[in-house]
Design an enzyme around this catalytic site. Structure first.
Site, PDB file in Angstrom:
ATOM      1  N   GLN A 219       0.773  -3.605   2.225  1.00  0.00           N
ATOM      2  CA  GLN A 219       0.378  -3.477   0.832  1.00  0.00           C
ATOM      3  C   GLN A 219      -0.969  -4.144   0.592  1.00  0.00           C
ATOM      4  O   GLN A 219      -1.535  -3.996  -0.502  1.00  0.00           O
ATOM      5  CB  GLN A 219       1.442  -4.113  -0.087  1.00  0.00           C
ATOM      6  CG  GLN A 219       2.807  -3.436   0.024  1.00  0.00           C
ATOM      7  CD  GLN A 219       3.904  -4.136  -0.768  1.00  0.00           C
ATOM      8  OE1 GLN A 219       5.001  -4.353  -0.260  1.00  0.00           O
ATOM      9  NE2 GLN A 219       3.630  -4.484  -2.009  1.00  0.00           N
ATOM     10  N   ARG A 365       9.592  -6.986  -6.307  1.00  0.00           N
ATOM     11  CA  ARG A 365       9.115  -6.739  -7.673  1.00  0.00           C
ATOM     12  C   ARG A 365       9.360  -7.955  -8.551  1.00  0.00           C
ATOM     13  O   ARG A 365       9.941  -7.838  -9.636  1.00  0.00           O
ATOM     14  CB  ARG A 365       9.840  -5.515  -8.248  1.00  0.00           C
ATOM     15  CG  ARG A 365       9.260  -4.206  -7.776  1.00  0.00           C
ATOM     16  CD  ARG A 365      10.118  -3.033  -8.160  1.00  0.00           C
ATOM     17  NE  ARG A 365       9.388  -2.078  -8.966  1.00  0.00           N
ATOM     18  CZ  ARG A 365       9.819  -0.837  -9.194  1.00  0.00           C
ATOM     19  NH1 ARG A 365      10.952  -0.429  -8.670  1.00  0.00           N
ATOM     20  NH2 ARG A 365       9.114  -0.018  -9.951  1.00  0.00           N
ATOM     21  N   CYS A 366       8.915  -9.125  -8.052  1.00  0.00           N
ATOM     22  CA  CYS A 366       9.246 -10.345  -8.767  1.00  0.00           C
ATOM     23  C   CYS A 366       8.101 -10.901  -9.591  1.00  0.00           C
ATOM     24  O   CYS A 366       8.290 -11.870 -10.310  1.00  0.00           O
ATOM     25  CB  CYS A 366       9.730 -11.410  -7.792  1.00  0.00           C
ATOM     26  SG  CYS A 366       8.422 -12.121  -6.764  1.00  0.00           S
ATOM     27  N   GLU A 735       6.745  -4.079 -12.407  1.00  0.00           N
ATOM     28  CA  GLU A 735       7.848  -5.023 -12.207  1.00  0.00           C
ATOM     29  C   GLU A 735       8.587  -5.408 -13.467  1.00  0.00           C
ATOM     30  O   GLU A 735       9.558  -6.169 -13.403  1.00  0.00           O
ATOM     31  CB  GLU A 735       7.296  -6.290 -11.544  1.00  0.00           C
ATOM     32  CG  GLU A 735       6.806  -6.004 -10.139  1.00  0.00           C
ATOM     33  CD  GLU A 735       5.932  -7.109  -9.612  1.00  0.00           C
ATOM     34  OE1 GLU A 735       6.194  -7.591  -8.507  1.00  0.00           O
ATOM     35  OE2 GLU A 735       4.985  -7.492 -10.317  1.00  0.00           O
TER      36      GLU A 735
END
Lengths: 781, 172, 289
Positions: A219, A365-366, A735
């Protein structure tokens, strides 16, 4: 010359990337095949904690088809047995002295095929001397606990850090003066992003040129490349990282994993490309997990208002401190924990501990630990509302930051850019029919049915970030956009971020379309190849739109300024006399005297004002002035089966505000995906360990992902409160749903049982746990 | 565990298979242990079929075996001898996309695209058997295919979209 | 996720199947659906020297009413059962179970007989057959024999089948002219094993219970036949008192363990609730519970 409507911001245009995916023509890492390519498999430790007594690879080496067997000892000879982590610690690439978690990488086989490599793994003989495994941070932090990181000089315990934020004195004062204190202890369990595609790479170190081309599920290809240069000692100009199509990231594909390093080293040593694709067990047992936070929260309440928030937590970091987060923060952005509420005093304290488990923590996705913070505050607020006998919606409204308070400086130092929390909440309640539902709930209770309504009104923080505060391993968290308009009026946009399904090839083209009037279909978007894109920090923590999206808008506007000058030249008018109507410059008062952006593009190469540089091209590196603060309210309705404890989501209403929406269809897709992951976390996902440190949850038999059957349907709504500091007013949304929804689901199930005194349920809220609560409350069938 | 299972036996080490994939015949010599998913991806170079797990749960590897969805990671290539297989590459006819492919694009039924081939093939089989399914029937039929990105709701819409498209095609 | 090497045979007759099983003397496994066997082989928990694929043997895929009962051939897939009208009504327990086996794609290949031969203690078909009653046909080079379902399971993944025997089919016993049943399964998600499963079957005799079959999944070392509960129902009217009593006895007979799916006490309680719900459904001629 008529212009067709150019669809920019706000249009739900279909995605360009879909063309290859629907044909099965995506180019994912396992699709990459190079001539002479070899295959690598990793041998993993069966023990959570053990000394390595001996490693005998002779039988494996003798198997026909095996080309090489790599051990920690071999890597150590090249100074590659250990590597730095993104949190300033070190991590074993291949174990040398000890193994420190079940599944840790111990050796690697490189062979003609993955089948043979797997055969050879069984022929490697490793003798282990097991040690006691520490499976909770509490255990690990006890006096006298064995030191897991005994190889680190100066490490005398399993404590990694002790971090705080906020104002302890002001908070203590607020608590001293409170009418009431509401407390909650809760555990956010270890879960895992588990994208459908596992991690992998094809490392191709060319022996003739010395150039290393590493195809990698990354990513953040640029940052990884720089770190590779530092770790592997390869000159940075000779390293090219190519992130191909990625089958889901969710933060799992940010860190550097041992497999990438070993494959690169193997390719260097063997002079051939080496492919390593992990299997699902490897992915779940060793790659970046998420959460694993033991949290304690207290609210000070005075005259019905929250006056103080005190939180403390212990983070289970696993065997190596490898969180992928901005370096100045040990517990990420957890200090956003005051959430949507106007809380004058707050204090946060976090300790991190080593345990005999896989390393990680910041993933799934924090938004850098915002999921944990949001869960805590939304559960605390609900517990407080129930304890105070106030409706949970009204209690939230009473404590919300008000619209006229923005920009709002929180008690822990965030400056929230914009928000209207009550508006989102009221919309959610309206869509839900909240008042009627409360009546229905009461009636159902009379008939012995248990219905619950749960709310969560989250505010989160994304868009990392301003360089002075936000860096990954020292690399400032700007991001970039390079835009070139071709003579025929088409364009290519290259970005420093990297989509794993978020639709950048479409949404970023839409930004350019909005600013320059070039149809999005005519704009190619490139990401992921470090040789062909400007330097950027990558896609995670919802930062692409806030940072690279801003860079794209800025560079588009710069090119538009140049275009104006060229247009003025072509029209023989002064720049001040020109009007811009997306894609077209015309002379004020003489609308037929016009030039399209395509005309201008051609002129940029063929007919320029004197002294002007040719081309219509530029790059911008954007340093965000602030973070952005998406928010929303989620409302969940559940019914609980009193005989089995099973609960079903009857309705799920989600109102999100992410500022300006580039592509509403894509925004909604992101939200629904996140609401599903939030549901999964609340209901069923869990990685846990027995007392010997054996990992339970290292395959899909034990790590449960919801199917289309369990997953609820979602009703989506929106409010739009633009970010005042973002060039297009957008905030990022990837997120929001994982941040905000778990508490909504849990609040709903607790609400179904609250009338009988049930105050809390721990995630995953399994039917078994619900039943235990029903039983205790006298509600079980 | 004995090493004998790793060493090739003196008896057969490969076996001839003849498989029709997307209408084309292919003949190959394969090890019996070669999984169908690897036969498709590596032997035939059809990389549209994906692999996402190691316990037969995720369905990313779904293909149609004589029109029936199967998880190709849990079928041996040798079992496909004499059979017909449809992979995602076989959905479009010439340049014309299959209605399911159009539907997934139109309804934003995919994000990362990794589950999409399997998801579409299972959907095609469903519509073959049940041309006008309800939401519930769709969700039931797709419960062997995991998606992590979409939350399934747009996938359900895509199947309805394809059903409507096929119905109007059939009608006209 | 790559199996070890093995030899592969695709015989076309049962004689050949038996000959191969003899030849490999316990080191060969029969391959039918493969949906339990191949996953084990991929994880290398099973590494047979040979696979004998029976998919190429004709005549093993019959699902038909026979002598008042139901014949289910060795190659009858879960999906065929799910779609068949034959499995409702008197065979309601089978009809309710079929759609709940694993997931819809696995059901396309997996077989009923294969599941029974695999003898996973958390397998659903085992409980269903114990409740309804069935006899398996086992074939070897020595001939054919019948194995009553009550004598099939010997322990986790262990059956009374000889190493050289192959199941060719099974016969579900005639439940009589009036019967009903269901299968209730609590699973954490589609594709998971049962946290608790309850197979309920009632053969009626002039308005009272002629024979009851109650078998539980996931609450013991194997599929568990709740004999005391069954006997308590025999000859009785299937009224509320009888149902509650039978459910209590069935729960008592359960031997659940604490694990990730829940506490023993929880599972025992769900077993009781499911047996109650299942018997109520049977009493009303429903199969939904």
């Amino acid at each position: 010359m008529a212009t067709t409507e150019v669809r920019g911001l706000g249009h739900s245009v279909k995605r360009k990337e879909d063309e290859r995916f629907i044909r099965g023509k995506g180019n994912y890492i396992d699709d990459v095949t190079l001539p002479g390519m070899l295959h690598m498999e990793l041998l993993r430790s069966p023990f959570a904690h053990a000394r390595i007594v001996s490693v005998d690879t002779s039988r494996a080496e003798a198997l026909p088809g095996v080309v090489a067997v790599v051990t920690g000892e071999l890597m150590a000879q090249h100074n590659l047995a250990w590597m730095p982590t993104l949190s300033g610690d070190t991590q074993a690439v291949l174990a040398t002295d000890k193994v420190r978690f079940q599944g840790q990488e111990v050796a690697a086989v490189v062979a003609d095929s993955a089948y043979v490599a797997k055969d050879a793994l069984e022929l490697i003989d490793v003798e282990y001397d097991p040690l006691p495994a520490l499976t909770t941070p509490q255990q690990a932090l006890e006096d006298g606990a064995p030191v897991i990181r005994d190889e680190k000089e100066g490490q005398t315990s399993n404590l990694i850090y002790d971090w705080e934020a906020g104002d302890k004195e002001a908070t203590d004062r607020a608590f001293a003066e409170a009418d009431q204190v509401v407390e909650l202890d809760t555990f956010y369990p270890r879960c895992h992003p588990s994208p459908l595609e596992c991690c992998g790479c094809v490392a191709d170190v060319n022996p003739a040129t010395g150039k290393a081309t590493i195809y990698m599920t990354s990513q953040a290809p640029h940052a990884i490349r720089t770190l590779f240069a530092l770790v592997a000692g390869l000159p940075e100009q000779n390293i090219r990282v190519i992130s191909p199509d990625i089958g889901g990231g969710f933060g799992n594909k940010v860190p550097i994993y041992p497999g990438y390093v070993v494959a690169t080293a193997a390719s260097l040593l063997l002079g051939k490309p080496v492919k390593w694709i992990e299997d699902r067990t490897g992915n779940l047992i060793s790659t970046g997990f998420a959460r694993d936070y033991h949290m304690h929260g207290e609210l000070a309440v005075k005259d019905g208002k929250i006056t103080g928030l005190r939180t403390s937590l212990v983070a289970d970091e696993g065997a190596f401190f490898a969180d992928a987060q901005p370096s100045k923060f040990k517990i990420g952005l957890f200090h956003i924990v005051t959430g949507s509420y106007d809380i004058p005093a707050a204090h946060v304290r976090g300790e991190g501990a080593y345990t005999n488990k896989a390393p990680g923590g910041v993933a799934y996705r924090c938004s850098f630990r915002v999921t944990e913070a949001s869960y805590l505050i939304e559960r605390l607020v609900d517990v407080a509302a129930h304890e105070l006998g106030v409706d949970p919606a009204e209690f939230r409204v009473q404590n919300f930051i008000k619209p006229d308070q923005f920009p709002y400086e929180s008690a822990t130092g965030f400056v929230y850019d914009s928000g209207d929390y009550e508006k989102a909440l009221r919309l959610a309640l309206e869509k839900l029919g909240y008042d009627d539902l409360r009546k229905e709930q009461a009636e159902a209770r009379e008939q012995g049915r248990l219905i619950g309504i749960g709310l969560a009104s989250f505010t989160e923080v994304v868009g990392a970030g301003h360089g002075k505060q936000y860096d990954i391993a020292g690399l400032r968290m700007f991001d970039s956009a390079e835009l070139r308009v071709h003579p025929t009026g088409k364009a290519i946009l290259k970005l420093g971020v990297k989509s794993q399904g978020q639709g950048h090839e479409t949404t970023f083209a839409q930004i350019v379309a909005e600013e320059l009037g070039i149809p999005y279909e005519d704009i190619e978007v490139q990401e992921g190849d470090t040789d062909n894109t400007p330097y950027g920090l990558g896609t995670y923590a919802s930062r692409s739109t806030p940072v690279a999206g801003a860079a794209t808008a800025v560079i588009s506007r710069k090119l538009r300024d140049k275009a104006r000058t060229i247009a003025a030249h072509l029209l023989e008018a002064s720049e001040d006399d020109l009007e811009w109507d997306r894609g077209r410059f015309s002379v004020k008062g003489a609308p037929d005297r016009a030039k399209t952006i395509q005309d201008v593009a051609f002129a940029a190469y063929t007919d320029l004002p004197d002294g002007m540089e040719a081309g219509l091209e530029g790059v911008h590196y954007y340093d965000p002035p602030n973070m952005t603060f998406p928010f929303g309210t989620y409302a969940v309705v559940v019914e609980v089966d009193r005989g089995t404890g099973a609960w079903k989501v009857e309705r799920m209403v989600a109102v999100d505000d992410c500022g300006v929406r580039i592509n509403p269809m894509i925004v909604e897709g992101q939200i629904m995906g996140g609401l599903t992951e939030g549901f999964a976390i609340a209901a069923m996902e869990l990685i846990t360990f027995d007392e010997d440190g054996n990992c339970i949850g290292s395959n899909f038999t034990d790590y449960l992902l919801p199917t289309s059957w369990e997953t609820p349907s979602f009703e989506l709504g929106e409010t739009v409160t633009p970010s005042p500091h973002h060039p297009i007013g957008a905030k990022g949304v990837g997120e929001s749903a994982t941040v905000g929804s778990p508490a909504a689901y849990v609040n709903a199930v607790v609400d179904a049982l609250a009338h009988a005194g049930v105050r809390n349920l721990e995630m995953p809220v399994t039917s078994a746990k619900v039943w235990e609560a029903l039983q205790e409350a006298g509600l079980a069938e | 565990m004995a090493d004998t299972a790793i060493e090739p036996t003196t008896a057969q080490t490969t076996r001839a298979v003849s498989v029709t994939v997307n209408g084309e015949s292919h003949a190959a010599e394969v090890e019996p242990r070669l999984l169908l998913v690897h036969f498709l991806r590596q032997t035939l170079g059809l990389t549209g079929t994906h692999q996402g797990c190691d316990t037969t749960h995720c369905g990313a590897c779904t293909v149609l075996l004589d029109g029936v969805p199967v998880k190709s990671c849990t079928v041996l290539a040798v079992q496909a001898d004499g059979r017909g297989i449809t992979t995602v590459e076989g959905l479009q006819q010439g340049a014309e996309l299959h209605p399911i492919q159009v539907a997934f694009r139109e309804e934003h039924g995919l994000q990362c695209g990794f589950c999409t081939p399997g998801m579409m093939l299972t959907s095609v089989a469903l519509l073959q058997e049940n041309p006008n399914p309800t939401d519930e029937e769709i969700r039931w039929a797709l419960s062997g295919n995991i998606c992590r990105c979409t939350g399934y709701q747009n996938i359900v819409k895509a199947v309805h979209h394809a059903a409507a498209a096929q119905a109007s095609e059939g009608g006209s | 996720m790559y199996p070890s090497r093995f030899e592969y045979f695709a015989p076309t007759t049962l004689e050949e199947v038996c000959e191969l099983l003899d030849r490999f003397d316990g080191e060969a496994k029969v391959l039918a659906g493969g949906q339990s066997l191949i996953p084990l082989m991929k994880l290398r928990f099973a590494a047979p020297q040979a696979l004998v694929d029976i998919n190429t043997v004709a005549g093993l895929d019959t699902l038909a009413e026979e002598s008042g009962g139901l014949h289910i051939g060795a190659l009858v897939r879960h999906k065929t059962c799910e779609r068949s009208d034959l499995l409702g009504g008197r065979f309601g327990a089978l009809g309710a179970a079929a759609p709940q086996i694993s997931d819809p794609i696995v059901r396309n290949l997996g077989t009923v007989c294969g599941s029974l031969a695999h003898a996973d203690p958390q397998g659903d078909w085992g409980s269903v057959m114990l409740a309804v009653g069935a006899d398996l046909e086992a074939r070897s080079s020595a001939g054919t024999r019948t194995i009553p379902i009550e004598e099939l399971f010997q322990g986790p993944f262990t059956t009374s089948l000889q190493e050289n025997e192959v199941i060719t089919g099974l016969q579900v016993r005639d439940p009589g002219p009036k019967a009903a049943g269901t299968y209730l399964k609590l699973e954490r998600k589609v594709g998971d094993y049962a946290t608790v499963g309850a197979a309920i079957h009632v053969s009626f005799d002039n308005g009272t219970v002629g024979r009851a079959g109650i078998a539980l999944t996931g609450v013991g070392p194997a599929n568990l036949k709740a004999t005391a509960a069954e006997e308590a129902l025999a000859g009785r009217e299937l009224d509320d008192d009888a149902i509650v009593e039978a459910a209590r006895l069935a729960a008592e007979a359960a031997e659940p363990q604490d694990d990730v799916r829940g506490s023993a006490e929880y599972k025992r309680s769900v077993a009781r609730v499911f047996v109650e719900r299942g018997l109520r459904a049977a009493a009303e001629g429903r199969s939904d519970g």
